[in-house]
Enzyme design. Structure first.
Site, PDB file in Angstrom:
ATOM      1  N   SER A 139       0.884  -0.937  -0.031  1.00 35.23           N
ATOM      2  CA  SER A 139       0.118  -0.319   0.186  1.00 35.23           C
ATOM      3  C   SER A 139       0.476   1.276  -0.783  1.00 35.23           C
ATOM      4  O   SER A 139       1.955   1.856   0.355  1.00 35.23           O
ATOM      5  CB  SER A 139      -0.457  -0.194   1.406  1.00 35.23           C
ATOM      6  OG  SER A 139      -1.628   1.485   1.537  1.00 35.23           O
ATOM      7  N   TYR A 152      -2.245  -1.476  10.356  1.00 38.65           N
ATOM      8  CA  TYR A 152      -2.020  -2.037   9.724  1.00 38.65           C
ATOM      9  C   TYR A 152      -0.513  -0.883   8.329  1.00 38.65           C
ATOM     10  O   TYR A 152       0.141  -1.714   7.269  1.00 38.65           O
ATOM     11  CB  TYR A 152      -2.886  -0.798   8.272  1.00 38.65           C
ATOM     12  CG  TYR A 152      -3.346  -0.922   7.306  1.00 38.65           C
ATOM     13  CD1 TYR A 152      -4.155  -2.162   7.199  1.00 38.65           C
ATOM     14  CD2 TYR A 152      -2.670   0.488   6.044  1.00 38.65           C
ATOM     15  CE1 TYR A 152      -4.002  -2.422   5.257  1.00 38.65           C
ATOM     16  CE2 TYR A 152      -3.205  -0.055   5.371  1.00 38.65           C
ATOM     17  CZ  TYR A 152      -4.052  -1.254   4.364  1.00 38.65           C
ATOM     18  OH  TYR A 152      -3.992  -1.522   3.287  1.00 38.65           O
TER      19      TYR A 152
END
Ligand SMILES: NC(=O)c1ccc[n+]([C@@H]2O[C@H](COP(=O)([O-])OP(=O)(O)OC[C@H]3O[C@@H](n4cnc5c(N)ncnc54)[C@H](OP(=O)(O)O)[C@@H]3O)[C@@H](O)[C@H]2O)c1
Length: 256
Positions: A139, A152
């Site tokens: 990401s 995360y």
């Protein structure tokens, strides 16, 4: 990398980016196996794409990962691509002590441990194929963290680092290592958290991520930043403070 005639396992392939990757890979003449925890989502995906092979599996469970590997070896020994796509994202506020941290599934187990273990399981098999690949979905938040999702963001940084090491380790083998770095994508990943914090930007479509990714994989581009992540990668090196501010500008943590 040849993007036809492969047998591909996509973790978390029943929804979002994984499902779009499955769709594109099938359209390009590949056999695609997907896994996920929810039977109903796997069924919906199969209804949409009848050629899909589905397997219920919770990849946070070490024995279930071995079972998934065994299933592939027994029924689809031609498997030569693993897409480590399954992931979860949780808002965690460390000022609350244990409360938020323990209140949900482990991001490290799903986003990281499962990726490491599945990679370890499949790599020796992949090395026997003429051409094979491990594709990690990280990401843009692995480059610049969104501080309200701290674990995360950390798992995605780790996945980026892991992809570099793995690529070097496997350099002399037939296994290619790709990393897809999406920006905000309109999926169910956040579990409604974006709506709750009034975030109007839902991001790009999962279809766009999949189309761009397949194009890059076909050209052996190993690091694949999608959309705005291309800017983030360079900009965050030049002015890290500014990009941290931009990424976190709508984060409620700023006001605390
Ligand atoms: N959406 C974004 O803005 C964005 C941006 C950058 C990167 N990404 C990454 O893209 C990947 C796909 O996410 P997405 O956006 O497409 O969200 P998504 O639609 O929620 O997809 C995540 C998938 O992972 C599966 N999954 C979660 N935990 C699992 C487990 N323990 N075992 C097996 N499967 C599991 C989910 O299915 P079940 O719940 O049924 O198990 C779901 O199908 C993730 O790695 C995410 O971090 C997303």
């Amino acid at each position: 990398m040849n993007i036809t005639n492969n047998t591909i396992l996509i973790t978390g392939g029943a929804t979002g980016i994984g499902l779009e990757l499955a769709k594109q890979f099938i359209a390009n003449g590949n056999t695609v196996i997907i896994c996920g925890r929810r039977e109903n989502k796997l069924r919906e995906a199969k209804n949409l794409l009848p050629a899909l092979i589905t397997k219920q599996c919770d990849i946070s469970d070490i024995e279930k990962r071995r079972e998934l590997y065994g299933f592939c070896m027994a029924q689809f020994p031609s498997v030569n691509i693993l897409v480590n796509n399954a992931g979860i994202q949780r808002e965690i506020d460390f000022r609350k002590g244990e409360t938020d941290y323990l209140n949900g599934p482990s991001e490290t187990a799903i986003n990281l441990d499962a990726t490491f273990h599945l990679t370890a399981l499949f790599t020796p098999h992949f090395m026997k194929h003429k051409e094979s690949a491990i594709i990690n979905v990280s990401s843009g938040l692995g480059i610049v963290p969104l501080v309200i999702v701290p674990i995360y963001s950390a798992t995605k940084s780790a996945l980026h680092s892991f992809s570099i090491s793995l690529r070097k380790q496997l350099k002399a083998t037939t296994v290619k290592v790709f990393e897809i770095l999406p920006p905000i994508v309109d999926t169910e990943l956040d579990n409604g958290a974006r709506d709750k914090r009034g975030q109007t930007d839902k991001g790009i479509s999962a279809e766009k991520v999949a189309v761009e990714s397949l194009k890059a994989i076909g050209k052996d581009i190993f690091e694949i930043p999608i959309g705005i992540v291309k800017v983030l990668r360079i900009g965050s090196r030049i002015n890290p403070k500014l990009f941290l501010k931009i990424i976190n500008k709508k984060s409620p943590v700023q006001t605390l």
